[in-house]
Design a protein around this motif. Structure first.
Motif, mmCIF file in Angstrom:
data_model
loop_
_atom_site.group_PDB
_atom_site.id
_atom_site.type_symbol
_atom_site.label_atom_id
_atom_site.label_comp_id
_atom_site.label_asym_id
_atom_site.label_seq_id
_atom_site.Cartn_x
_atom_site.Cartn_y
_atom_site.Cartn_z
ATOM 1 N N MET A 148 -3.208 6.314 -8.992
ATOM 2 C CA MET A 148 -3.588 5.080 -8.306
ATOM 3 C C MET A 148 -4.300 4.120 -9.254
ATOM 4 O O MET A 148 -5.267 4.488 -9.923
ATOM 5 C CB MET A 148 -4.506 5.396 -7.130
ATOM 6 N N GLY A 166 0.704 4.101 -2.884
ATOM 7 C CA GLY A 166 0.461 5.497 -2.562
ATOM 8 C C GLY A 166 1.464 6.447 -3.185
ATOM 9 O O GLY A 166 1.182 7.634 -3.366
ATOM 10 N N LEU A 173 -10.382 1.257 -4.415
ATOM 11 C CA LEU A 173 -9.898 0.269 -3.454
ATOM 12 C C LEU A 173 -11.016 -0.700 -3.094
ATOM 13 O O LEU A 173 -12.085 -0.282 -2.628
ATOM 14 C CB LEU A 173 -9.377 0.959 -2.197
ATOM 15 N N SER A 211 0.823 -1.213 0.000
ATOM 16 C CA SER A 211 0.000 0.000 0.000
ATOM 17 C C SER A 211 0.851 1.254 0.000
ATOM 18 O O SER A 211 0.527 2.245 -0.678
ATOM 19 C CB SER A 211 -0.930 0.004 1.218
ATOM 20 N N PHE A 213 -4.308 8.711 -3.485
ATOM 21 C CA PHE A 213 -5.364 7.815 -3.019
ATOM 22 C C PHE A 213 -6.698 8.223 -3.618
ATOM 23 O O PHE A 213 -7.051 9.405 -3.667
ATOM 24 C CB PHE A 213 -5.482 7.823 -1.502
ATOM 25 N N ALA A 248 -6.209 1.811 3.056
ATOM 26 C CA ALA A 248 -6.714 3.138 2.720
ATOM 27 C C ALA A 248 -5.994 4.223 3.513
ATOM 28 O O ALA A 248 -5.590 5.254 2.951
ATOM 29 C CB ALA A 248 -8.215 3.206 2.987
ATOM 30 N N MET A 265 -2.397 4.677 2.197
ATOM 31 C CA MET A 265 -2.333 5.374 0.916
ATOM 32 C C MET A 265 -2.645 6.849 1.078
ATOM 33 O O MET A 265 -2.008 7.705 0.450
ATOM 34 C CB MET A 265 -3.309 4.727 -0.074
ATOM 35 N N ARG A 266 -3.620 7.164 1.901
ATOM 36 C CA ARG A 266 -3.961 8.571 2.146
ATOM 37 C C ARG A 266 -2.760 9.340 2.702
ATOM 38 O O ARG A 266 -2.527 10.492 2.348
ATOM 39 C CB ARG A 266 -5.107 8.668 3.157
#
Length: 336
Positions: A134, A129, A166, A125, A161, A152, A155-156
């Motif tokens: 993405m 990211g 996802l 991940s 992201f 999540a 990645m943020r």
């Protein structure tokens, strides 16, 4: 809510997409694992895949790629070994599948499985990211309820992201429910549709018999038995395989998911069964039938009519557990 045979037809079409043009690059992270090899085998001759990329840190990965190269196919095949090659493997991929990690087997604790697979998903991940754009991402490694929210958050905080891209791959739940329902009622499974919602574990998987198509009269006892069997399928298969986890059916379910995503990417109307970021059900993540287009998630099918009292009860219990699972995944950044 429209839940009719058209959903079964949509899903059936997504399993049989044919194209004379190969368009998409799919990357299988953990491609040398037991499930990864089966998934890679199925994707090797998938018509919509123009390039299949296999990545793993396991030293046997080159041998897996050589084996796959012996299969006649009009697609490109590329293999990568080790963490240092991860960025190269991910680059230019339209869809990335996270199928590596540790399988839950007798003797492997839930914590050991979670810890090992958190490391796998965390590493991948973080690299995703950092990509300029993405790709679609399908998480197969367990436990999905925690690993997808964790992916999540990572990645943020890493960079790129898009939550619409996802997915936790829960197609196996629908396939099992469809087959169990069809077998129980003497129907062709491919003509049956049983929604499976909420999460993806023995405590959070909730089939909705009240919404099944075709409908069938089932007693309360029969419904409870159906739910119990569906929720225990991993355990049932593992016992029957003398300690080995389900792999063949899981790999097939990943193929169905991939076909749906690639159909969406090519501009077709598509649905997949997946666990996604969704705040409509009293939790930030939820699983169900998802409409997808070339940008990712459009909407999840909702079921509001004639839900039985028993289904409401088990759904509330499942949601309580699901919230805890999601919180476990999100907490990963608090201990970094």
């Amino acid at each position: 809510m429209l839940v009719t045979r058209k959903f079964s037809n949509i899903l059936t079409r997504s399993r049989t997409i044919k194209s004379s043009v190969r368009l998409f690059q799919v990357c299988v992270m953990g491609g040398a694992s037991e499930i990864g090899q089966a998934v890679s085998l199925l994707l090797r001759t998938e018509p919509a895949v123009s390039k299949l990329v296999i990545h793993d840190t396991w030293e046997a990965a080159p041998g897996v790629v050589i084996e796959l190269s012996h299969i006649p196919a009009n697609s490109t095949l590329k293999g990568y070994l080790g963490e240092v090659t991860m960025k190269q493997a991910l680059g230019s991929s339209d869809l990335v599948l996270l199928v590596g990690g540790l399988l839950k087997t007798p003797g492997v604790s839930d914590k050991a499985c979670l810890d090992a697979n958190m490391e796998f998903v965390k590493t991948v991940s973080s690299q995703i990211g950092r990509l300029s754009k993405m790709p679609f991402v399908g998480v197969v490694a367990e436990p999905l309820n925690s690993l997808v929210p964790m992916a999540a958050e990572l990645m943020r905080n890493t960079g790129t992201f898009d939550g619409r891209k996802l997915f936790g791959v829960t197609t196996i739940d629908w396939i099992r429910a469809q087959t169990l329902f069809g077998t129980l009622h003497g129907m062709a499974p491919e003509e049956c549709f049983v929604p499976v919602i909420c999460g993806h574990s023995n405590k959070t998987t909730v089939p909705l018999i009240s919404q099944s198509r075709p409908g069938a009269n089932m007693t309360g006892t029969e419904i409870r038995k159906f739910v119990s069997e569906l929720q225990r399928y991993d355990e049932i298969v593992t016992q029957a395989k003398h300690g080995k986890s389900p792999t063949v059916s899981v790999a097939y379910s990943v193929l169905v998911f991939v076909q749906g995503i690639l159909a969406a990417l090519s501009g077709q109307h598509a649905h997949v069964h997946a666990y996604i970021e969704n705040n409509d059900f009293g939790t930030s993540y939820f699983s169900g039938l998802v409409q997808v287009d070339s940008n990712g998630v459009k909407e999840m099918t909702r079921y509001t009519n004639h839900i039985s009292e028993y289904e409401c009860q088990i759904l509330e219990e499942a949601l309580d557990q699901l919230r805890k699972d999601v919180a476990t995944g999100k907490k990963i950044l608090e201990v970094e």
